[in-house]
Design an enzyme around this catalytic site. Structure first.
Site, PDB file in Angstrom:
ATOM      1  N   THR A  65      21.075 -38.427   1.523  1.00 22.72           N
ATOM      2  CA  THR A  65      20.948 -37.664   0.190  1.00 22.72           C
ATOM      3  C   THR A  65      22.701 -37.008   0.277  1.00 22.72           C
ATOM      4  OG1 THR A  65      18.437 -37.513  -0.304  1.00 22.72           O
ATOM      5  CG2 THR A  65      19.818 -35.433  -0.561  1.00 22.72           C
TER       6      THR A  65
ATOM      7  N   ARG B 272      22.731 -21.835  -8.132  1.00 24.04           N
ATOM      8  CA  ARG B 272      23.813 -22.048  -9.279  1.00 24.04           C
ATOM      9  C   ARG B 272      23.176 -20.986 -11.136  1.00 24.04           C
ATOM     10  NH1 ARG B 272      23.739 -26.399  -6.989  1.00 24.04           N
ATOM     11  NH2 ARG B 272      23.376 -27.861  -8.165  1.00 24.04           N
TER      12      ARG B 272
ATOM     13  N   LEU C 157      11.167 -38.028   2.254  1.00 28.04           N
ATOM     14  CA  LEU C 157       9.979 -37.902   1.197  1.00 28.04           C
ATOM     15  C   LEU C 157       8.907 -39.217   1.451  1.00 28.04           C
ATOM     16  CD1 LEU C 157      11.625 -37.046  -2.601  1.00 28.04           C
ATOM     17  CD2 LEU C 157       9.903 -35.392  -0.612  1.00 28.04           C
TER      18      LEU C 157
ATOM     19  N   ALA D 251      12.316 -36.270  -9.071  1.00 31.52           N
ATOM     20  CA  ALA D 251      13.371 -36.046 -10.355  1.00 31.52           C
ATOM     21  C   ALA D 251      13.323 -38.359 -10.421  1.00 31.52           C
ATOM     22  CB  ALA D 251      13.753 -35.811 -10.953  1.00 31.52           C
TER      23      ALA D 251
ATOM     24  N   GLU E  43       0.623  -0.637  -0.251  1.00 31.15           N
ATOM     25  CA  GLU E  43      -0.168   0.148  -0.286  1.00 31.15           C
ATOM     26  C   GLU E  43       1.117   1.030  -0.470  1.00 31.15           C
ATOM     27  OE1 GLU E  43      -2.306  -2.815   3.004  1.00 31.15           O
ATOM     28  OE2 GLU E  43      -0.438  -3.023   1.666  1.00 31.15           O
TER      29      GLU E  43
END
Length: 367
Positions: free
Chosen positions: A223, A234, A317, A175, A71
């Site tokens: 991991t 990167r 996960l 992935a 605002e």
């Protein structure tokens, strides 16, 4: 459902001809609010538009944390301040009514005698929660609440999740190969580990963009030990997220990238021994025998981290999937195959969108 543009953080384009006048200007406020993505937290990324005689005369979005709110920036952008007394302010979230890093926006609106304010969404923050609207109405300002409320809620999903559920907005990301693997079989002792990529460079760049939009990035011990990831930006400009590492037994060597000091790192462990802690790293105790995701959400809430992208590994996960603690899943499927290896997590949810990124397919799920 498909789309050529995987930038699904933006509100889907709507048929503006079907919108009311107020909805069109609120839609614009949501659009410009996206400029604050990844920069404003813990403040919400608000957008504001000022309209005089059906024309936009001022726009603004929330500055990086500590700077002016939307605002304030919108009002400052108006070239003829005298018009404010006859204008309407559109704002995606209720104007604040308390002193924080900056003065209350409601006070500034009152100072400039803006007669009408259209609000997309009430602010759930306990210091606001209707007080900003009340303050404006008490001086005779006409306030309308709920214009494009659903779209505003989607835009402010990180802020809303943090303040209503008392935890970060959680994004699962991984992935997998065309045949459903996260990684190939481990190499045998003495063999050289060959680098591998499941996704193409465009997909990997998109992941770095996502990292710039969230406050935290979470990985497990395996991991870090297997890949020694940098978890940085990167391939994209922006503010890097805080690294969050699950390291129950403090197995991760101090020479790993997550401890290089280039960005903040938080380690969750059950080892209560400051002699083993590394200088410059934040450590929080966590009982790994109990519900880890719930405990972790509490820790991250206390650390004021509003959003986290969880990048692995498989067990980390799966823990969040099994606990039902996730808000969004972004799953890449590459064209490569491994035949055998580490299986990708299994998840069910509602498909919100699917995209093609060169040879990769990206699916976006919500619970």
């Amino acid at each position: 459902m498909s789309n050529k543009n995987p930038d699904f953080n933006f509100t889907p384009e709507a048929d503006l001809d079907l919108f009311t006048t107020d909805e069109k200007f609120m839609h614009r406020a949501i659009q410009i609010a996206k400029n604050g993505l990844g920069q404003t937290a813990p403040n919400p990324m608000v957008g504001a538009v000022i309209v005089y005689d059906s024309k936009i005369i001022g726009e603004g979005f929330t500055s990086p944390f500590g700077g002016p709110h939307a605002e304030v920036n919108a009002i400052a952008s108006v070239k003829e301040p005298s018009l404010l007394k006859s204008s309407t302010l559109y704002v995606t979230l209720e104007p604040c009514s308390h002193y924080g890093k900056t003065p209350p926006c409601a006070d500034l609106i009152i100072k400039h005698k803006i007669p009408k304010v259209v609000v997309g969404l009430r602010d759930p923050h306990e210091k606001v929660a209707g007080k900003g609207i009340q303050k404006l109405e008490e001086v005779g300002c006409q306030v309308t609440v709920g214009t494009l409320e659903k779209a505003c809620a989607e835009h402010h999903k990180r802020f809303l999740t943090f303040h209503t559920k008392k935890r970060p907005y959680l994004i699962l990301k991984w992935a997998e190969t065309f045949d459903g693997f996260l990684a190939p079989e481990p190499t045998k002792r003495g063999e050289t580990k060959e680098p591998y990529w499941i996704t193409n460079p465009k997909s990997r760049q998109l992941v770095h963009k996502w990292r710039s939009e969230e406050q935290g990035i979470l990985v497990g011990t395996s991991t870090v030990l297997a890949d020694n990831p940098q978890l940085n930006l990167r391939n994209w400009d922006g503010r890097p997220p805080k690294r969050i590492v699950l390291d129950r037994s403090l197995k991760i060597p101090h020479h790993c990238h997550v401890f290089d000091g280039t960005q903040p790192t938080l380690v969750c462990t059950d080892i209560n021994d400051e002699h083993q802690y590394q200088e410059g790293i934040t450590y929080r105790l966590l009982d790994f025998k109990k519900n880890v995701p719930q405990q972790l959400c509490q820790i991250l809430f206390e650390e004021q981290i509003q959003s986290v992208i969880i990048e692995g590994g498989a067990r980390t996960l799966e823990c969040f999937i099994e606990s039902g603690l996730w808000d969004e899943a972004r799953i890449f499927k590459g064209s490569t195959t491994f035949g055998k290896g580490l299986k990708a997590p299994r998840i069910t949810g509602t498909i919100q969108n699917q995209y093609s990124i060169l040879t990769d397919q990206l699916t976006v799920l919500t619970p």
